[in-house]
Design a protein around this motif. Structure first.
Motif, PDB file in Angstrom:
ATOM      1  N   ASP A 239       1.756   8.141  -7.468  1.00  0.00           N
ATOM      2  CA  ASP A 239       0.432   7.943  -8.270  1.00  0.00           C
ATOM      3  C   ASP A 239      -0.876   8.101  -7.360  1.00  0.00           C
ATOM      4  N   GLU A 240      -1.420   9.267  -7.486  1.00  0.00           N
ATOM      5  CA  GLU A 240      -2.574   9.569  -6.861  1.00  0.00           C
ATOM      6  C   GLU A 240      -2.313   9.284  -5.320  1.00  0.00           C
ATOM      7  N   PRO A 241      -1.423   9.453  -4.765  1.00  0.00           N
ATOM      8  CA  PRO A 241      -1.125   9.294  -3.266  1.00  0.00           C
ATOM      9  C   PRO A 241      -2.058   9.942  -2.212  1.00  0.00           C
ATOM     10  N   ILE A 242      -2.801  10.917  -2.616  1.00  0.00           N
ATOM     11  CA  ILE A 242      -3.608  11.372  -1.581  1.00  0.00           C
ATOM     12  C   ILE A 242      -5.054  11.350  -2.030  1.00  0.00           C
ATOM     13  N   ALA A 243      -5.439  10.350  -3.027  1.00  0.00           N
ATOM     14  CA  ALA A 243      -6.771  10.259  -3.278  1.00  0.00           C
ATOM     15  C   ALA A 243      -7.613   9.673  -2.432  1.00  0.00           C
ATOM     16  N   SER A 244      -7.060   8.763  -1.654  1.00  0.00           N
ATOM     17  CA  SER A 244      -7.788   7.927  -0.704  1.00  0.00           C
ATOM     18  C   SER A 244      -7.894   8.483   0.691  1.00  0.00           C
ATOM     19  N   LEU A 245      -7.273   9.830   0.921  1.00  0.00           N
ATOM     20  CA  LEU A 245      -7.245  10.207   2.258  1.00  0.00           C
ATOM     21  C   LEU A 245      -8.200  11.238   2.229  1.00  0.00           C
ATOM     22  N   ASP A 246      -8.702  11.400   3.878  1.00  0.00           N
ATOM     23  CA  ASP A 246      -9.591  12.547   4.282  1.00  0.00           C
ATOM     24  C   ASP A 246      -9.115  13.858   3.637  1.00  0.00           C
ATOM     25  N   ALA A 247     -10.020  14.688   3.295  1.00  0.00           N
ATOM     26  CA  ALA A 247      -9.933  16.011   2.765  1.00  0.00           C
ATOM     27  C   ALA A 247      -8.699  16.856   3.393  1.00  0.00           C
ATOM     28  N   SER A 248      -8.891  16.654   4.928  1.00  0.00           N
ATOM     29  CA  SER A 248      -8.089  17.691   5.653  1.00  0.00           C
ATOM     30  C   SER A 248      -6.495  17.013   5.635  1.00  0.00           C
TER      31      SER A 248
END
Lengths: 296, 289, 277
Positions: free
Chosen positions: C184-193
Motif C-alpha cells: 500500500d504505497e510502500p515507496i511513497a515515503s522514500l527518497d526518490a533514488s
C-alpha cells in the motif's frame, strides 16, 4: 533458531533495560529530581525499617500530655501522651504501602479496561466511557467520602472507595493512547500475522503505553497519599488509635496551641507528596523530550 | 557573470553597481551569490562551504535527498535558520551580504523582494482566516496599500494564478479549496510584493501528479512573464528537468555537482549524481530491469 | 544464501492451493462520519491471480488505500464481496485472522509506523515466521533476502533509516510465507533514488517465492517497472485495466491519458508535462 515465546509478562521483562536505554533514569539528574529521589528514598527506608528507628511504642501513652519538642520527645507528645515522632514514622508504614497498592491496582484495572474499550470500540467503549462520565461528574474526594461513609469507616473500606474513584481517569488516558496506537501500521501488521485482540494488546500496544503509565504512576502516587490522608482526617480512613498522618493532623486541629501535633505529620505528607511529584515531573519532561526527538 | 535577455535589455545586472537601485521588477532581474556558506548546529556540520551562483532571471535547481541540506541552503538566504546555528560565508544580493543584515532589514526583504513557497500549502495558510484576510494583511503591511487597493490587488493576483472566480475565492477559507488550488493561492501570496527572487521548496511534492503538472506550468509562466529568479528545491528529478535551467546536486551538506539541466541529467560526472540519475524509473527501464 | 531462501520459499508456494487467487466482486465501501455517508469505492471488480504481479494506480483520495484495507478486512464492505482462495474476507474482529487469509500480507506506506518501536527486529521477524506453514526462512536468510546485514536482527527499528525499515517490513511480510503481498504505497515515503530499488526488491522477493503481489501506488512510472498488468482508479472506480505496456503506450480512458501526460519526463530537455483537460 529458538522461537521466542510470547508470554503475558513480556512487556515487563524488558522494562528495566528499556528505561536504561531511554536514559530514563538519567532524566532524574535534575536538581528537583535529586531532591525528590532523596526524600522518597528516605520515606521508603522509614516505611521498611521504621520499627528500628522509632524510639518509643507509637501506641503507648507513656509521656506527659502535650509536651513541646524536647530531647526525649523530638517532635513532642500529643494530647494523650504518645510520642509524635514515633507516630509519624509508624504512619509511613501504613500510608506508603496502601497508597502504592491503590495506585498500582487502579492503574492496572483502569489501563486494562481502558485498553479494551479503546481497542474494541463500539458498544463496550460506549458503556465504559459513559460509566467514567458518571464517575467524573462528582469531585472524586466527595465520591470517595460517600462510598466509604456508606461502607463504614475503616482502612479497608477507604481503600475500596479510593480504588472505585481512581480507575476511571486511567481508563480514559489509556483508552485515548490505545485509540491512536490501534490504527498504527505496526499494530495492524501484527493483526495480519494472526494476532488476536488480546495478544495484539499485550505484545504490540501495551509496551508502547507502559513508559507513559509509569510516569503517571509517580505523579498520581502523591494524589493517592493525599486522598488517603483526607479520608483519615475526616475519620473515614485509618481509625484511632492506629497512627496515621491524616488522623494526627485532625488531632492537632483541636489543639492549636500545641502546634507540633499537627505540624510534623503535615510536613511528612508535604515532603512525600512534593518529592514524588518532582520525580514524576522529571520523568514527564524526559518523556516529552523523547517524543519530540523521536518524531523529529 | 551571465546575464539573461531582460537584464541585457535594460542594461542592468546583478552586480554591486546597482546596490542602491530600486527593487522594482522592471529594473531587471537580480540573482544571488552564495559564497562558502558553512553551517554548524549543535556540533553537527550541516552545510559545508556551499558556493552557488543563482543566475538572474533563471531557474536554479537544488536537488538532493532528504537531509542533504538543500532546504537549509535555500532558507539561509532569508536567514531562516535556528538562532544557535553557527553560520559563516556570504550570501550576496544586490551588493549586500544578506547574512550581515539586521533582523529589521532582512524583514524588509523577506516576503517582499525574496518570497517563499513551501511544500505544504495547508500548513502555510491559516485555517481560520479567510483568503482575503491572509492576502490583504500581508500586502497592507509590506506595501502600505489601503484596504480597497489591497483587495483589488488580491483579485488581480488570484486571477494571475488562474483561480476561477477570484472575487468569490477571497471570501472563502482554506479548507474550501483543493491542495492544488491552495498552492496556487500560496504562490499568489508570494507574488504579492512583486518579488525579484522566489524560493520554491518542494512546491509540488505534496500534490498529485496531474495537479503538479499544472503548478509547473504556472511557475514557468510566472518566470517568463516577470523575469523572476526562481530557486527550485526538489528531490524529484522529473520536476527538475521540466523547470530548472541550472541544477546543483547536494549531498550531506555539500554541492557535489553543478551544471546546466541538460548536462546534469544526460551526462552526470559525479558518481553520486550518476547514482541518482540511474535510479530514475525511466533509466532502470532502459537497462532492461 | 538467497538461493536457499528461494528454495525454502518455493517449497512453501507448492503447498498453496492452486485456486482462484484474489477476487473483488462489485465491492462498494461507504464511510459514515457524523451522519454523512461518503462512498469510497463504487462497486469495483478486480482480480489478482496466483503468482501475478498487478498494479493499482491512482491519485490521492481515489480509493486505492481503501481497496487495500478491504482486501485485508480492515474496513467493512458495504456491498459486494472480497474472496481469497475461495474464502470470504470478513472484517477483522475480536478473533484471529483465518489461516487462509493470513497468507495475504501487507507492506505499508509509512516506514516509521510499520514496525513496533519497542521490539527488536529479530523478535518481530520471529513472530511472523511462526505462522509460516511451510519451512520458514531463518531470520538470517530473511535479512539476506532484503539485502540487510545479519547483525540488524539485534537492533531496534529506530536504529534504521526509512528505506531500511521498509526492507525490514518486506522481510516480515515474506517471513510468513505469503501467497499474496499487498504493497500500500510502500515507496511513497522514500527518497526518490530508493523508490525504484525497493519496488524492484518487492518484485524480486515475490517472484522468487512464487507469491502474487498487488502493488498500489500513485507513481505510474515506478509501477510500470514491476507489474505485468495494472488497474487505473479514479474517484472510487476502476477506469482502465490492461497489460502494463498497453496501458502505458495506448491509454484508452480520458483520465488515464491525463495521468500519463502529467508525468514529467526527466530527459533534461526542459519540456513541461502536458496538462490535458
Amino acid at each position: 533458531m529458538s522461537e521466542q515465546p510470547v508470554s503475558g509478562l513480556m512487556p515487563f521483562a524488558g522494562l528495566r533495560r528499556r528505561l536504561r536505554d531511554n536514559g530514563f533514569l538519567k532524566s532524574l539528574r535534575t536538581p528537583l529530581g535529586i531532591i525528590g529521589v532523596i526524600f522518597v528514598a528516605f520515606w521508603i527506608l522509614m516505611a521498611i525499617f521504621g520499627p528500628l528507628v522509632e524510639p518509643y511504642d507509637p501506641l503507648a501513652q507513656e509521656f506527659d500530655r502535650l509536651q513541646a519538642p524536647n530531647a526525649t520527645n523530638w517532635f513532642g507528645t500529643d494530647q494523650v501522651g504518645r510520642d509524635v515522632f514515633s507516630r509519624v514514622i509508624a504512619s509511613a508504614r501504613v500510608t506508603i504501602p496502601i497508597s502504592v497498592f491503590i495506585v498500582v491496582v487502579s492503574v492496572c484495572v483502569g489501563s486494562f479496561i481502558g485498553a479494551l474499550a479503546g481497542y474494541l470500540g463500539k458498544v463496550f467503549d460506549e458503556i465504559i466511557m459513559r460509566l467514567t462520565d458518571i464517575m467524573f461528574a462528582f469531585p472524586s474526594i466527595i465520591l470517595a467520602m460517600i462510598i466509604s461513609a456508606t461502607l463504614g469507616p475503616g482502612l479497608k473500606n477507604a481503600v475500596i472507595a479510593l480504588l472505585v474513584v481512581s480507575w476511571p481517569s486511567y481508563a480514559r488516558i489509556v483508552r485515548s493512547m490505545v485509540l491512536t496506537l490501534k490504527s498504527s501500521e505496526f499494530v495492524i501488521a501484527g493483526r495480519l500475522i494472526g494476532r488476536g485482540v488480546l495478544s495484539s494488546l499485550i505484545v504490540d500496544v501495551l509496551p508502547n503505553v507502559l513508559t507513559s503509565m509509569l510516569v503517571l504512576l509517580f505523579t498520581d502516587f502523591g494524589g493517592a497519599v493525599l486522598m488517603l490522608s483526607n479520608l483519615s482526617f475526616l475519620g473515614l480512613g485509618v481509625l484511632p488509635p492506629d497512627p496515621d498522618w491524616g488522623t494526627m493532623v485532625q488531632n492537632g486541629m483541636g489543639n492549636f496551641s500545641a502546634w507540633w501535633v499537627a505540624l510534623f505529620p503535615g510536613l511528612a505528607i508535604l515532603t512525600l507528596v512534593i518529592s514524588v511529584n518532582f520525580i514524576g515531573d522529571a520523568l514527564q519532561d524526559s518523556l516529552d523530550l523523547q517524543n519530540v526527538t523521536s518524531h523529529a | 557573470m551571465v546575464m539573461n535577455n531582460k537584464a541585457m535589455n535594460t542594461g542592468s545586472n546583478a552586480g554591486p553597481a546597482l546596490a542602491d537601485g530600486s527593487s522594482s521588477v522592471e529594473a531587471g532581474a537580480y540573482g544571488l551569490d552564495i559564497e562558502n556558506l558553512d553551517m554548524t548546529l549543535n556540533g553537527k556540520h550541516l552545510l559545508n562551504k556551499v558556493c552557488l551562483h543563482v543566475e538572474p532571471g533563471k531557474v536554479t535547481g537544488l536537488a538532493g535527498e532528504s537531509g542533504s541540506g538543500k532546504s537549509l541552503t535555500s532558507l539561509s538566504v532569508l536567514k531562516l535558520f535556528p538562532d544557535d546555528a553557527k553560520v559563516t560565508g556570504r550570501i550576496m544580493y544586490k551588493g549586500r551580504n544578506l547574512l550581515d543584515l539586521s533582523e529589521h532589514s532582512i524583514n524588509g526583504i523577506r516576503g517582499r523582494e525574496i518570497a517563499l513557497v513551501f511544500q505544504d500549502p495547508t500548513a502555510s495558510l491559516h485555517p481560520m482566516i479567510s483568503i482575503q484576510g491572509q492576502m490583504t494583511d500581508h500586502m497592507r503591511h509590506h506595501l502600505g496599500l489601503s484596504k480597497k487597493d489591497a483587495i483589488a490587488k488580491a483579485e488581480h493576483l488570484l486571477a494571475m494564478v488562474h483561480i476561477p472566480d477570484p472575487v468569490g475565492a477571497l471570501k472563502k477559507y482554506p479548507h474550501q479549496f483543493s491542495g492544488g488550488q491552495l498552492q496556487r493561492i500560496a504562490i499568489a501570496m508570494a507574488m504579492a510584493c512583486d518579488p525579484t527572487i522566489l524560493i520554491a521548496d518542494e512546491p509540488t511534492t505534496a500534490l498529485d501528479v496531474t495537479v503538479q503538472a499544472e503548478i509547473l506550468h504556472l511557475l514557468r509562466e510566472l518566470c517568463d512573464k516577470f523575469g523572476l529568479t526562481l530557486i527550485l528545491v526538489t528531490h524529484d528529478l522529473g520536476v527538475m528537468s521540466a523547470l530548472a535551467d541550472n541544477i546543483a546536486v547536494m549531498k550531506a551538506g555539500e554541492i557535489v555537482e553543478y551544471g546546466t539541466r541538460h548536462d546534469i541529467i544526460t551526462d552526470p560526472k559525479n558518481p553520486y549524481t550518476k547514482s541518482l540519475i540511474d535510479a530514475l524509473p525511466m533509466n532502470m527501464m532502459k537497462r532492461g530491469a | 544464501m538467497v538461493d536457499t531462501t528461494s528454495q525454502n520459499a518455493t517449497a512453501t508456494s507448492q503447498n498453496t492451493r492452486k485456486g482462484e487467487g484474489l477476487i473483488l466482486n462489485n465491492v462498494t465501501v461507504q464511510y459514515r462520519t457524523a451522519g454523512v455517508t461518503s462512498t469510497a469505492l463504487h462497486g469495483i471488480n478486480m482480480s489478482v491471480h496466483p503468482g501475478e504481479v498487478v498494479g493499482l494506480v491512482g491519485e490521492s483520495g481515489c480509493g486505492k488505500s481503501t481497496t487495500a484495507k478491504a482486501i485485508c478486512g480492515l474496513v467493512p464492505v458495504t456491498d459486494g464481496e472480497v474472496r481469497y482462495e475461495g474464502v470470504a474476507v470478513d472484517p477483522l474482529g475480536f478473533r484471529k485472522r483465518p489461516k487462509t487469509l493470513q497468507r495475504i500480507q501487507m507492506v505499508f506506506q509509512n516506514p516509521y509506523a510499520s514496525l513496533n518501536p519497542r521490539r527488536k527486529i529479530k523478535a518481530q521477524l520471529e513472530d511472523a515466521r511462526a505462522i509460516n506453514e511451510g519451512t520458514a526462512p531463518s531470520v538470517d536468510e530473511l535479512l539476506d533476502l532484503v539485502e540487510l546485514p545479519r547483525e540488524s536482527a539485534n537492533l531496534y527499528p529506530r536504529q534504521f533509516s526509512g528505506g531500511q525499515r521498509q526492507r525490514i517490513a518486506i522481510a516480515r511480510a515474506m517471513a510468513t510465507g505469503p501467497s499474496l503481498l499487498i504493497g500500500d504505497e510502500p515507496i511513497a515515503s522514500l527518497d526518490a533514488s530508493l523508490q525504484s530499488k525497493v519496488a524492484m526488491l518487492m518484485k524480486k522477493v515475490t517472484r522468487e517465492s512464487g507469491a502474487a503481489m498487488l502493488f498500489i501506488s500513485h507513481d505510474l512510472s515506478v509501477v510500470r517497472l514491476i507489474v505485468d498488468r495494472l488497474y487505473v482508479m479514479h474517484e472510487g472506480r476502476i477506469v482502465e485495466e490492461g497489460e502494463t505496456e498497453e496501458v502505458w503506450n495506448h491509454p484508452k480512458n480520458r483520465y488515464t491519458q491525463r495521468l500519463l501526460a502529467s508525468i514529467p519526463i526527466p530527459d533534461g530537455s526542459g519540456t513541461l508535462p502536458t496538462v490535458l483537460e
